[in-house]
Scaffold this motif. Structure first.
Motif, PDB file in Angstrom:
ATOM      1  N   LYS A   1     -37.860 -29.469 -21.513  1.00 47.46           N
ATOM      2  CA  LYS A   1     -39.113 -28.465 -21.509  1.00 47.46           C
ATOM      3  C   LYS A   1     -39.937 -29.265 -21.415  1.00 47.46           C
ATOM      4  CE  LYS A   1     -36.800 -24.310 -24.082  1.00 47.46           C
ATOM      5  NZ  LYS A   1     -36.528 -24.117 -25.277  1.00 47.46           N
ATOM      6  N   VAL A   2     -40.360 -30.090 -22.043  1.00 47.65           N
ATOM      7  CA  VAL A   2     -41.416 -31.417 -21.137  1.00 47.65           C
ATOM      8  C   VAL A   2     -41.161 -31.439 -20.516  1.00 47.65           C
ATOM      9  CG1 VAL A   2     -42.149 -33.710 -21.853  1.00 47.65           C
ATOM     10  CG2 VAL A   2     -41.499 -32.748 -23.587  1.00 47.65           C
ATOM     11  N   SER A   3     -40.153 -32.190 -19.160  1.00 44.48           N
ATOM     12  CA  SER A   3     -39.984 -31.996 -17.985  1.00 44.48           C
ATOM     13  C   SER A   3     -40.450 -30.823 -17.411  1.00 44.48           C
ATOM     14  CB  SER A   3     -38.292 -32.584 -17.436  1.00 44.48           C
ATOM     15  OG  SER A   3     -38.415 -31.917 -15.741  1.00 44.48           O
ATOM     16  N   ILE A   4     -40.204 -29.390 -17.520  1.00 44.48           N
ATOM     17  CA  ILE A   4     -41.287 -28.625 -17.134  1.00 44.48           C
ATOM     18  C   ILE A   4     -42.609 -29.105 -16.918  1.00 44.48           C
ATOM     19  CG2 ILE A   4     -41.619 -26.232 -15.996  1.00 44.48           C
ATOM     20  CD1 ILE A   4     -38.003 -26.230 -17.818  1.00 44.48           C
ATOM     21  N   PHE A   5     -43.501 -29.577 -18.126  1.00 44.70           N
ATOM     22  CA  PHE A   5     -44.758 -29.208 -18.018  1.00 44.70           C
ATOM     23  C   PHE A   5     -44.829 -30.499 -17.524  1.00 44.70           C
ATOM     24  CE2 PHE A   5     -43.944 -26.181 -22.242  1.00 44.70           C
ATOM     25  CZ  PHE A   5     -44.511 -25.760 -22.035  1.00 44.70           C
TER      26      PHE A   5
ATOM     27  N   GLY B   1     -30.432 -34.480 -14.425  1.00 44.50           N
ATOM     28  CA  GLY B   1     -30.952 -34.737 -12.998  1.00 44.50           C
ATOM     29  C   GLY B   1     -31.857 -33.249 -12.192  1.00 44.50           C
ATOM     30  N   ALA B   2     -30.754 -32.571 -12.387  1.00 43.30           N
ATOM     31  CA  ALA B   2     -31.044 -30.758 -10.995  1.00 43.30           C
ATOM     32  C   ALA B   2     -33.146 -30.240 -12.232  1.00 43.30           C
ATOM     33  CB  ALA B   2     -30.456 -30.102 -11.787  1.00 43.30           C
ATOM     34  N   ILE B   3     -32.473 -30.098 -13.191  1.00 47.28           N
ATOM     35  CA  ILE B   3     -33.880 -29.941 -14.295  1.00 47.28           C
ATOM     36  C   ILE B   3     -34.785 -30.460 -13.665  1.00 47.28           C
ATOM     37  CG2 ILE B   3     -34.298 -29.816 -16.372  1.00 47.28           C
ATOM     38  CD1 ILE B   3     -31.843 -28.514 -17.428  1.00 47.28           C
ATOM     39  N   GLU B   4     -35.308 -31.892 -13.448  1.00 47.42           N
ATOM     40  CA  GLU B   4     -36.217 -32.458 -13.017  1.00 47.42           C
ATOM     41  C   GLU B   4     -36.759 -32.789 -11.434  1.00 47.42           C
ATOM     42  OE1 GLU B   4     -39.494 -34.558 -12.569  1.00 47.42           O
ATOM     43  OE2 GLU B   4     -38.532 -34.338 -14.632  1.00 47.42           O
ATOM     44  N   ALA B   5     -35.677 -32.276 -10.556  1.00 47.36           N
ATOM     45  CA  ALA B   5     -35.617 -32.024  -9.150  1.00 47.36           C
ATOM     46  C   ALA B   5     -36.750 -30.747  -9.023  1.00 47.36           C
ATOM     47  CB  ALA B   5     -34.371 -31.789  -8.659  1.00 47.36           C
ATOM     48  N   ALA B   6     -36.268 -29.585  -9.716  1.00 43.20           N
ATOM     49  CA  ALA B   6     -36.241 -28.304  -9.630  1.00 43.20           C
ATOM     50  C   ALA B   6     -37.378 -28.454 -10.189  1.00 43.20           C
ATOM     51  CB  ALA B   6     -35.543 -26.995 -10.681  1.00 43.20           C
ATOM     52  N   ALA B   7     -38.243 -29.145 -11.243  1.00 47.64           N
ATOM     53  CA  ALA B   7     -39.165 -28.774 -12.103  1.00 47.64           C
ATOM     54  C   ALA B   7     -40.267 -29.599 -11.109  1.00 47.64           C
ATOM     55  CB  ALA B   7     -39.360 -29.788 -13.332  1.00 47.64           C
ATOM     56  N   SER B   8     -39.299 -30.904 -11.150  1.00 44.63           N
ATOM     57  CA  SER B   8     -41.005 -32.064  -9.614  1.00 44.63           C
ATOM     58  C   SER B   8     -41.478 -30.908  -7.919  1.00 44.63           C
ATOM     59  CB  SER B   8     -40.204 -33.233  -9.092  1.00 44.63           C
ATOM     60  OG  SER B   8     -39.737 -33.756 -10.441  1.00 44.63           O
TER      61      SER B   8
ATOM     62  N   TYR C   1     -37.896 -22.650 -16.628  1.00 44.85           N
ATOM     63  CA  TYR C   1     -37.445 -22.768 -18.258  1.00 44.85           C
ATOM     64  C   TYR C   1     -36.839 -22.120 -18.967  1.00 44.85           C
ATOM     65  CZ  TYR C   1     -39.967 -22.958 -23.698  1.00 44.85           C
ATOM     66  OH  TYR C   1     -40.022 -22.782 -24.370  1.00 44.85           O
ATOM     67  N   CYS C   2     -36.709 -20.827 -18.591  1.00 47.55           N
ATOM     68  CA  CYS C   2     -35.873 -20.104 -19.054  1.00 47.55           C
ATOM     69  C   CYS C   2     -34.058 -20.422 -18.810  1.00 47.55           C
ATOM     70  CB  CYS C   2     -35.788 -18.701 -18.691  1.00 47.55           C
ATOM     71  SG  CYS C   2     -36.988 -17.419 -19.020  1.00 47.55           S
TER      72      CYS C   2
ATOM     73  N   PRO D   1     -46.589 -16.344  -8.361  1.00 51.46           N
ATOM     74  CA  PRO D   1     -45.697 -17.082  -7.581  1.00 51.46           C
ATOM     75  C   PRO D   1     -44.787 -18.557  -8.706  1.00 51.46           C
ATOM     76  CG  PRO D   1     -46.316 -16.335  -5.912  1.00 51.46           C
ATOM     77  CD  PRO D   1     -47.479 -16.151  -7.157  1.00 51.46           C
ATOM     78  N   ALA D   2     -45.878 -19.153  -8.529  1.00 51.55           N
ATOM     79  CA  ALA D   2     -45.943 -20.761  -9.321  1.00 51.55           C
ATOM     80  C   ALA D   2     -45.602 -19.905 -11.112  1.00 51.55           C
ATOM     81  CB  ALA D   2     -47.209 -21.632  -9.527  1.00 51.55           C
ATOM     82  N   ILE D   3     -45.983 -19.762 -11.541  1.00 48.63           N
ATOM     83  CA  ILE D   3     -45.782 -18.574 -13.059  1.00 48.63           C
ATOM     84  C   ILE D   3     -44.407 -18.348 -13.308  1.00 48.63           C
ATOM     85  CG2 ILE D   3     -46.299 -16.938 -14.771  1.00 48.63           C
ATOM     86  CD1 ILE D   3     -49.361 -17.551 -13.981  1.00 48.63           C
ATOM     87  N   LEU D   4     -43.938 -17.821 -12.239  1.00 48.47           N
ATOM     88  CA  LEU D   4     -42.804 -17.656 -11.939  1.00 48.47           C
ATOM     89  C   LEU D   4     -42.064 -18.333 -11.708  1.00 48.47           C
ATOM     90  CD1 LEU D   4     -43.254 -14.065  -9.965  1.00 48.47           C
ATOM     91  CD2 LEU D   4     -42.875 -13.812 -12.309  1.00 48.47           C
ATOM     92  N   TYR D   5     -42.168 -19.237 -10.587  1.00 45.55           N
ATOM     93  CA  TYR D   5     -40.761 -20.148 -10.598  1.00 45.55           C
ATOM     94  C   TYR D   5     -40.880 -20.906 -11.509  1.00 45.55           C
ATOM     95  CZ  TYR D   5     -39.125 -23.999  -8.486  1.00 45.55           C
ATOM     96  OH  TYR D   5     -38.282 -25.171  -8.175  1.00 45.55           O
ATOM     97  N   PHE D   6     -41.963 -21.597 -12.467  1.00 46.85           N
ATOM     98  CA  PHE D   6     -41.821 -22.432 -14.005  1.00 46.85           C
ATOM     99  C   PHE D   6     -41.153 -21.773 -14.676  1.00 46.85           C
ATOM    100  CE2 PHE D   6     -44.972 -25.297 -11.659  1.00 46.85           C
ATOM    101  CZ  PHE D   6     -44.252 -26.401 -11.930  1.00 46.85           C
TER     102      PHE D   6
END
Length: 728
Positions: free
Chosen positions: A320-324, A362-369, A413-414, A404-409
């Motif tokens: 979750k830190v990665s997402i924020f 790795g996948a979470i970081e790639a998607a969040a970035s 997160y979910c 759309p940005a809120i929905l993506y993140f």
């Protein structure tokens, strides 16, 4: 044995506690082919980079230049700096000896025609200043064009094989720097004379075509060095199409263009000097300088530490830190892969530490970035190009991107939260994360971002708002431990000049493709194809447009991917009745998510390099985590309220129901809601998610009914949902 995340979180541990403290996030990565100068060469190229940044600040705010002249100097500066800083091949070292001496002599010999072409440009300038209407064709050919092209081709070929030590400039690259100067000089002379109006006609001086050929080769070579082969190969295919098109069947065929006519136009605002370079020379360079000032004041470190303090203790905390952190860093970082490298080097190892497999980390970081590219207010560089192409104010684009940005993140997160719940992962302990109370005292470091947003919405131009935000970053640093004095400001300007090289090369290369599209008319023929598909089904036309946007974006930086797709796909979508804002956002989203779309996914590859997992496996996993980004763009068409197009109640309804739909979608993918989800329940939840994301009133009601029903069933079966299942 199952456990609750909270029990894991508070459990005593005999491990040595080490508080996470983000440091070095703001440090610019040094590419493997980047030279590391010392002594006078370091001073020289540092001064050139500082001068390059200052040139843009002064030209944009104090002393504006004529538009084409400004863009020509903008590209030339990037070429000269780029060939000086980035090598064309591997460096020599103790194991790999430097190239043979004869290559040095050949390089020095090829420097002669390059210098001769440059001298001839000076002589042409003098002749035109003395009243000459044009330069004799034989002089342009034999004394400028042929020597210039010979030197350019020779310099590129020699640079591929000439190995030099990392702290020295290669003679082959010196040739290319001189050629870049000669190209810019000639174009400045001709485009500041009446001959500028002759481009694209039989009256155009052939020297313009010679300069454009050499300039295009230089741009392609620099793009190869700083952005890889993908964009170069696509550009080469488009260039081949210019001359092969007349022989192709069907809608790809066109009457054809001569070499002279095409190249006399491609280095104008119809191509290389067009919208992509217009944006890179104004908005993008300015926000790169802004980002460099933020990095110099260590705001990136603060962003990541703030994210750790805010989300670190939640289950699956580092993810979750990665997402924020990626969302925050995405506002000041222009590329998905660059965002992965800057934040992922810290978050990926921590995700693995709390139990995430290497692939998931790795996948979470790639998607969040990747999501950082769609995060208002800066949104990478693509949003600036969208504003330039469509004429829609940048503030309107930033506002439209909000839902759309809120929905993506939220989707990511979910996904992360449900995976953490399913596998029983813990958060980080209180003594492992920075103190939130301490970080709140430095919340003023957000001031430059707030000033930028406020200035934009107060009606200031993007350039003025960016300049104010840049100045505020320096001022705010005086209240922090990392005060920016004159040396730090000069370092920030030097960093900005270096960081700008890649995006300028990419935008110029994308401009070359845009030029081919506009001059050959292939974009209009593609629009006709989409019209035909829309006659069968608009959904089929949108799906086809999605495939083309992703295909064009594979392996390309977001900026180039969007610029090309916006030229090929967006006009066709507009022609079938889709609003320009919706059409361009549709294309923009798929250009962005091409960074996590297999088989060529740059952000996923960068994350795999850090996590140590298989690149293709990480790409597939990041595609799954970012799945919402492949569904939401279709909803722009069916529910424009998602882009703030409609009444307040419509926007609120669509925003709320789409949010609930995204939660259901994440639960479907991760097979976890309040508790484990069975296969048939996943199918029902998927239907409910799509109904709510779709945005119609009746579909929203149906989706809500399904969501409530599934929640009650899960709640009745699994209670509070704290218990996890063991993997396997």
């Amino acid at each position: 044995m199952s456990h609750t995340p909270s029990q894991r979180d508070d459990a005593p541990s005999n491990d040595v506690v080490q508080t996470v403290n983000a440091e070095g996030v703001d440090e610019a990565a040094v590419e493997s082919n980047r030279r590391l100068y010392t002594g006078w060469q370091w001073l020289l190229f540092g001064a050139l980079a500082i001068a390059f940044s200052l040139f843009h600040l002064v030209s944009l705010n104090v002393y504006p230049l004529e538009t084409w002249s400004f863009r020509i100097v903008h590209i030339a500066g990037a070429l000269i700096l780029g060939f000086g800083l980035y090598a064309g091949t591997r460096f020599a070292d103790e194991d790999q000896r430097r190239s043979a001496a004869w290559l040095s002599w050949v390089s020095l010999a090829m420097l002669v025609p390059a210098l001769y072409a440059l001298v001839r440009v000076v002589m042409m300038y003098q002749a035109m200043s003395d009243g000459a209407m044009r330069i004799a064709p034989e002089i342009e050919a034999w004394h400028f064009g042929y020597p210039l092209i010979l030197a350019t081709v020779a310099g590129i070929l020699l640079s591929w094989s000439y190995r030099q030590f990392r702290d020295r400039l290669s003679p082959a690259d010196l040739i290319l720097m001189v050629c870049a100067l000669a190209v810019a000089g000639y174009l400045l002379v001709m485009f500041n004379s009446p001959l500028r109006a002759s481009t694209g006609t039989s009256f155009a001086p052939m020297g313009i075509s010679y300069a454009a050929i050499a300039g295009s080769l230089l741009i392609l070579e620099l793009t190869r060095r700083v952005a890889g082969l993908a964009l170069v190969v696509i550009s080469a295919i488009f260039l081949v199409y210019v001359f092969a098109g007349p022989y192709l069947p069907g809608f790809l065929g066109y009457p054809g263009l001569s070499v002279g006519r095409f190249f006399s136009q491609v280095y104008t605002d119809a191509g290389i000097l067009g919208p992509t370079t217009a944006v890179s020379s104004t908005y993008i360079i300015l926000f790169i300088i802004f980002a460099a000032f933020l990095q110099a004041s260590k705001v990136g470190d603060y962003f990541v530490n703030f994210a750790f303090a805010a989300a670190g203790r939640a289950r699956g905390g580092p993810a979750k830190v990665s997402i924020f952190a990626s969302g925050l860093m995405g506002m000041i970082n222009g590329t998905s892969a660059g965002n992965v490298v800057s934040t992922g080097s810290l978050t990926i190892p921590l995700m693995k530490k709390v139990g995430y497999p290497s692939r998931s980390a790795g996948a979470i970081e790639a998607a969040a970035s990747t999501g950082g590219q769609i995060m208002p207010p800066i949104m990478g560089a693509g949003a600036f190009i969208m504003a330039e192409i469509t004429g829609i104010p940048y503030t309107d684009i930033a506002v439209a991107a909000l839902i759309p940005a809120i929905l993506y993140f939220l989707s990511i997160y979910c996904m992360v939260d449900f995976e953490a719940a399913r596998t029983g992962m813990r958060g980080m302990r209180k003594d492992e994360i920075p103190l939130f109370s301490k970080l709140v005292k430095q919340v003023y470091l957000f001031a430059p971002i707030i000033i930028l947003i406020a200035a934009l919405f107060m009606g200031y131009s993007v350039i003025r708002a960016g300049t104010l935000a840049t100045a505020s970053a320096a001022v705010v640093s005086w209240f922090s431990p990392h005060k920016m004095g004159i040396p730090a400001i000069l370092r920030a300007l030097q960093l900005a000049g270096t960081m700008a090289i890649q995006i300028i090369a990419v935008c110029a290369c994308a401009g070359l493709i845009v030029g081919v599209i506009s001059l050959t008319g292939v974009g209009a023929r593609f629009s006709s194809l989409l019209l035909g598909l829309a006659g069968v089904s608009q959904l089929l036309a949108l799906f086809f447009a999605m495939c083309i946007s992703i295909l064009l974006g594979m392996g390309m930086p977001t900026t180039a991917a969007y610029a090309v797709a916006a030229s090929v796909v967006a006009p066709g979508l507009i022609n079938i009745g889709i609003q320009p804002l919706v059409a361009h956002f549709f294309v923009f989203y798929f250009a962005v998510v091409s960074a996590i779309t297999p088989p060529v996914a740059l952000a996923s590859y960068a994350a795999a390099g850090i996590s140590g997992d298989n690149a293709m496996g990480t790409s597939v996993a990041s595609f799954k985590i970012g799945l919402a980004a492949f569904i939401v763009p279709f909803m722009f068409f069916y529910s424009p309220a998602m882009l703030m197009e409609g009444s307040g109640m419509q926007i609120l309804r669509v925003g709320v129901t789409a949010t609930l739909g995204i939660v259901l979608l994440a639960a479907t993918v991760q097979a976890w809601f309040v508790g484990p989800v069975k296969a048939w329940q996943r199918l029902v939840m998927l239907a409910g998610a799509l109904c709510m994301i779709y945005g119609g009133i009746y579909s929203d009601i149906a989706g809500l009914a399904i969501g409530v029903l599934m929640f009650m069933m899960q709640r009745g079966r699994h209670g509070g949902g704290d218990k996890s299942v063991t993997a396997g």
